[in-house]
Write an enzyme that holds these catalytic residues in place. Structure first.
Site, PDB file in Angstrom:
ATOM      1  N   HIS A 267       0.884  -1.183   0.000  1.00 51.81           N
ATOM      2  CA  HIS A 267       0.000   0.000   0.000  1.00 51.81           C
ATOM      3  C   HIS A 267       0.918   1.228   0.000  1.00 51.81           C
ATOM      4  O   HIS A 267       1.769   1.358  -0.886  1.00 51.81           O
ATOM      5  CB  HIS A 267      -0.913  -0.106   1.215  1.00 51.81           C
ATOM      6  CG  HIS A 267      -2.067   0.838   1.243  1.00 51.81           C
ATOM      7  ND1 HIS A 267      -2.446   1.603   0.182  1.00 51.81           N
ATOM      8  CD2 HIS A 267      -2.962   1.128   2.246  1.00 51.81           C
ATOM      9  CE1 HIS A 267      -3.507   2.332   0.513  1.00 51.81           C
ATOM     10  NE2 HIS A 267      -3.833   2.064   1.761  1.00 51.81           N
ATOM     11  N   HIS A 306      -2.000  -2.079  -9.986  1.00 53.41           N
ATOM     12  CA  HIS A 306      -3.015  -1.540  -9.083  1.00 53.41           C
ATOM     13  C   HIS A 306      -4.253  -2.416  -9.151  1.00 53.41           C
ATOM     14  O   HIS A 306      -4.572  -2.940 -10.221  1.00 53.41           O
ATOM     15  CB  HIS A 306      -3.382  -0.111  -9.509  1.00 53.41           C
ATOM     16  CG  HIS A 306      -4.020   0.654  -8.412  1.00 53.41           C
ATOM     17  ND1 HIS A 306      -5.364   0.574  -8.149  1.00 53.41           N
ATOM     18  CD2 HIS A 306      -3.491   1.481  -7.475  1.00 53.41           C
ATOM     19  CE1 HIS A 306      -5.636   1.326  -7.101  1.00 53.41           C
ATOM     20  NE2 HIS A 306      -4.532   1.890  -6.668  1.00 53.41           N
ATOM     21  N   ASP A 362       2.863   5.663  -6.582  1.00 51.68           N
ATOM     22  CA  ASP A 362       4.104   5.561  -5.813  1.00 51.68           C
ATOM     23  C   ASP A 362       5.367   5.485  -6.661  1.00 51.68           C
ATOM     24  O   ASP A 362       6.471   5.522  -6.123  1.00 51.68           O
ATOM     25  CB  ASP A 362       4.048   4.330  -4.893  1.00 51.68           C
ATOM     26  CG  ASP A 362       3.000   4.482  -3.811  1.00 51.68           C
ATOM     27  OD1 ASP A 362       2.933   5.576  -3.241  1.00 51.68           O
ATOM     28  OD2 ASP A 362       2.251   3.528  -3.569  1.00 51.68           O
TER      29      ASP A 362
HETATM   30  N1  CMC Z   1       5.318  -6.557 -10.395  1.00 55.84           N
HETATM   31  C1  CMC Z   1       5.249  -7.748 -11.013  1.00 55.84           C
HETATM   32  N2  CMC Z   1       4.106  -8.427 -11.170  1.00 55.84           N
HETATM   33  C2  CMC Z   1       2.984  -7.894 -10.678  1.00 55.84           C
HETATM   34  C3  CMC Z   1       2.982  -6.641 -10.022  1.00 55.84           C
HETATM   35  C4  CMC Z   1       4.208  -5.967  -9.895  1.00 55.84           C
HETATM   36  N3  CMC Z   1       4.262  -4.792  -9.299  1.00 55.84           N
HETATM   37  N4  CMC Z   1       1.717  -6.337  -9.633  1.00 55.84           N
HETATM   38  C5  CMC Z   1       0.960  -7.366 -10.016  1.00 55.84           C
HETATM   39  N5  CMC Z   1       1.724  -8.304 -10.665  1.00 55.84           N
HETATM   40  C6  CMC Z   1       1.252  -9.548 -11.301  1.00 55.84           C
HETATM   41  C7  CMC Z   1       0.943 -10.605 -10.247  1.00 55.84           C
HETATM   42  O1  CMC Z   1       2.066 -11.419  -9.999  1.00 55.84           O
HETATM   43  C8  CMC Z   1      -0.173 -11.366 -10.916  1.00 55.84           C
HETATM   44  O2  CMC Z   1       0.379 -12.182 -11.922  1.00 55.84           O
HETATM   45  P1  CMC Z   1      -0.219 -13.656 -12.197  1.00 55.84           P
HETATM   46  O3  CMC Z   1      -1.580 -13.415 -12.724  1.00 55.84           O
HETATM   47  O4  CMC Z   1       0.719 -14.255 -13.166  1.00 55.84           O
HETATM   48  O5  CMC Z   1      -0.212 -14.354 -10.854  1.00 55.84           O
HETATM   49  C9  CMC Z   1      -0.958 -10.268 -11.642  1.00 55.84           C
HETATM   50  O6  CMC Z   1       0.000  -9.245 -11.922  1.00 55.84           O
HETATM   51  C10 CMC Z   1      -2.117  -9.680 -10.818  1.00 55.84           C
HETATM   52  O7  CMC Z   1      -1.573  -9.227  -9.593  1.00 55.84           O
HETATM   53  P2  CMC Z   1      -2.324  -9.327  -8.204  1.00 55.84           P
HETATM   54  O8  CMC Z   1      -1.318  -9.380  -7.109  1.00 55.84           O
HETATM   55  O9  CMC Z   1      -3.351 -10.417  -8.251  1.00 55.84           O
HETATM   56  O10 CMC Z   1      -3.082  -7.949  -8.188  1.00 55.84           O
HETATM   57  P3  CMC Z   1      -3.711  -7.237  -6.947  1.00 55.84           P
HETATM   58  O11 CMC Z   1      -4.814  -6.396  -7.462  1.00 55.84           O
HETATM   59  O12 CMC Z   1      -4.054  -8.199  -5.858  1.00 55.84           O
HETATM   60  O13 CMC Z   1      -2.517  -6.338  -6.402  1.00 55.84           O
HETATM   61  C11 CMC Z   1      -1.042  -4.539  -6.024  1.00 55.84           C
HETATM   62  C12 CMC Z   1      -2.400  -4.970  -6.588  1.00 55.84           C
HETATM   63  C13 CMC Z   1      -0.958  -3.013  -6.037  1.00 55.84           C
HETATM   64  C14 CMC Z   1      -0.932  -4.999  -4.563  1.00 55.84           C
HETATM   65  C15 CMC Z   1       0.090  -5.159  -6.894  1.00 55.84           C
HETATM   66  O14 CMC Z   1      -0.004  -4.701  -8.216  1.00 55.84           O
HETATM   67  C16 CMC Z   1       1.486  -4.889  -6.299  1.00 55.84           C
HETATM   68  O15 CMC Z   1       1.941  -5.635  -5.434  1.00 55.84           O
HETATM   69  N6  CMC Z   1       2.186  -3.798  -6.793  1.00 55.84           N
HETATM   70  C17 CMC Z   1       3.484  -3.445  -6.235  1.00 55.84           C
HETATM   71  C18 CMC Z   1       3.285  -2.660  -4.953  1.00 55.84           C
HETATM   72  C19 CMC Z   1       2.781  -1.256  -5.228  1.00 55.84           C
HETATM   73  O16 CMC Z   1       3.286  -0.544  -6.069  1.00 55.84           O
HETATM   74  N7  CMC Z   1       1.762  -0.859  -4.434  1.00 55.84           N
HETATM   75  C20 CMC Z   1       1.206   0.495  -4.507  1.00 55.84           C
HETATM   76  C21 CMC Z   1      -0.207   0.482  -4.969  1.00 55.84           C
HETATM   77  S1  CMC Z   1      -0.836   2.077  -5.413  1.00 55.84           S
HETATM   78  C22 CMC Z   1      -0.853   3.056  -4.008  1.00 55.84           C
HETATM   79  C23 CMC Z   1      -1.423   2.474  -2.792  1.00 55.84           C
HETATM   80  O17 CMC Z   1      -2.427   1.769  -2.796  1.00 55.84           O
HETATM   81  O18 CMC Z   1      -0.864   2.717  -1.743  1.00 55.84           O
END
Ligand code: CMC
Length: 429
Positions: A267, A306, A362
């Site tokens: 987050h 996201h 971010d």
């Molecule tokens: N790098 C590499 N792969 C990723 C990333 C990433 N940053 N984000 C998602 N994926 C992949 C993930 O591995 C999955 O792949 P697969 O379908 O092959 O398993 C697919 O994309 C979907 O990801 P998810 O984890 O199911 O998506 P989610 O909606 O649960 O997670 C998230 C959203 C923001 C937690 C995630 O994208 C992430 O961990 N990003 C990096 C951390 C980040 O930048 N967070 C800030 C978010 S914005 C501001 C805030 O909310 O504070």
């Protein structure tokens, strides 16, 4: 066309008509579906609430596919360019833009609540020299509830409003003091002659000068960043504030829960993680190997992806623009080159394209914060200060919403049942 869903339970052959309102069905309707009167009704399983609406809200609108973000109907681009953080805070809390008189009163109230009780200062001084400022912020905002016991009267509109003013006013004081603590520098008291953001900078950076005057371009850039972080509908920390607030606890305790949620690297903690990642990559030549590691699942490209945006995060676009303004004053952050190259490669790579992973808020904010000489640990504190009006708007909406109840999800129990307990003396004999 009938706005309803016909569900046939193939276990019993019984059909159910479930009304659809605003594109949603009530999960409780599924609770009526059961095989036997004594059996529990059908539950909805949704870890991470990926397809569950927890409330009705009129605060923030997001269209993740189109990259649209609006506070109370106003596009984020217009607010970032033409408004101020305090005006946006008013908008989020009160639902409409202030008149001149309303704004003046709001600004006056916030300005004159920036001081905290002296005991808060001694309490903060008790932290270890290397305490993370988010831990200090979480603890100190929670501690405010003990200074304002009246805050527990959440049914009284005037009392609620007073806590909202207090919290928006005091968060920069607490955040700045957490920073000064880590630096081993004396805590600086608020300067009520300055603007909200100007005063925050003064509490952060003032030394022996009688008055601290930040560069106006920096003040404006930081104010814009606070606007961009002010709310983001039902994200993890807003959900934490609502969930804890649903127990009818005071708003300081609910916001402390929000600060805790924001602290995590998935987050708000992502901005700190992005900077550490960029420093670890170190130079452009190392980017391909890093990207391969991400694609192999060894780690994540922080600042990308996201839950809601499947397009460029509109806030990231605006932050990229703010980078230029700040770098004009501070000089270009050398990590910018790595970030831009990383973005370029990721936006063309099939792994990221297929998963619709774009830079989020971010990705670039940390570069600005670093250029402003904030250590990475402070990045999420800046996010928290910006997000405070959003948390409070969400909390206010929650406590006035007659449909809301104490948050209490169901579970699907997968453990053992009816085991016979054998006392320790027998088990270990
Ligand atoms: N790098 C590499 N792969 C990723 C990333 C990433 N940053 N984000 C998602 N994926 C992949 C993930 O591995 C999955 O792949 P697969 O379908 O092959 O398993 C697919 O994309 C979907 O990801 P998810 O984890 O199911 O998506 P989610 O909606 O649960 O997670 C998230 C959203 C923001 C937690 C995630 O994208 C992430 O961990 N990003 C990096 C951390 C980040 O930048 N967070 C800030 C978010 S914005 C501001 C805030 O909310 O504070």
């Amino acid at each position: 066309m009938t706005d309803s869903l016909t569900v046939r339970d193939n276990r019993t052959g019984v059909e159910y008509e479930v009304p659809i309102t605003d594109g949603a069905i009530r999960a409780s309707e599924f609770g009526k579906i059961r095989t036997d009167e004594d059996e529990p009704g059908l539950a909805v399983y949704d870890p991470g609430f990926t397809n569950t609406a927890s409330c009705r809200s009129s605060i923030t609108y997001i269209d993740g596919d189109k990259g649209i973000l609006e506070y109370r109907g106003y596009p984020i681009e217009q607010l970032a360019e033409q408004s101020t953080f305090l005006e946006v805070a008013y908008l989020l809390i009160h639902g409409s833009l202030p008149t001149k008189a309303e704004y003046d009163a709001w600004e006056h109230e916030i300005t004159f609540h920036t001081f905290v009780h002296e005991n808060i200062k001694s309490f903060m001084q008790g932290f270890r020299y290397d305490a993370h400022p988010m831990g200090m912020l979480m603890a100190s905002v929670g501690a405010l509830s003990t200074f304002y016991p009246d805050a527990s009267n959440i049914a009284d509109a005037d009392i609620r409003n007073l806590q909202i003013v207090r919290m928006i006013a005091k968060m920069p004081t607490l955040g700045a003091w957490a920073y000064r603590h880590a630096q081993g520098k004396p805590y600086i008291y608020p300067d009520n002659d300055l603007s909200y953001t100007g005063n925050f900078l003064s509490m952060l950076f003032k030394m022996s000068e009688t008055k601290y005057a930040g560069d106006e371009r920096i003040v404006k850039a930081l104010d814009t960043l606070l606007i961009l972080h002010a709310d983001h509908e039902q994200n993890c920390s807003a959900n934490a504030v609502r969930s804890v607030g649903s127990s009818q606890v005071d708003p300081y305790s609910a916001v402390a829960a929000g600060v805790g949620a924001l602290y995590g690297p998935l987050h708000g903690g992502a901005n700190e993680a992005v900077l550490k990642m960029l420093k670890r990559i170190g130079s452009k030549e190392n980017i391909p190997a890093f990207i391969e590691g991400v694609k192999a699942g060894d780690e994540r490209l922080m600042g990308f992806g996201h839950r809601v945006y499947k397009n460029y995060d509109p806030r990231a676009k605006l932050i990229k623009k703010a980078c230029d303004d700040v770098f004009e004053v501070t000089g270009v952050n050398p990590l910018l080159e790595i970030a831009q190259e990383l973005e370029k490669i990721a936006l063309e790579d099939e792994y990221f394209v297929k998963r619709k992973l774009y830079p989020n808020v971010d990705f670039y904010s940390g570069l600005i914060y670093e250029a402003l000489e904030f250590p990475p640990e402070m990045f999420t504190v800046l996010f928290a200060i910006g997000r405070t009006p959003g948390w409070l708007a969400q909390w206010l909406e929650l406590v006035q919403d007659k449909e809301q109840k104490i948050a209490r999800p169901k579970q699907i129990y997968t453990g053992e049942r009816r085991l016979d307990f054998v006392p320790a003396a027998q088990r270990w004999a």
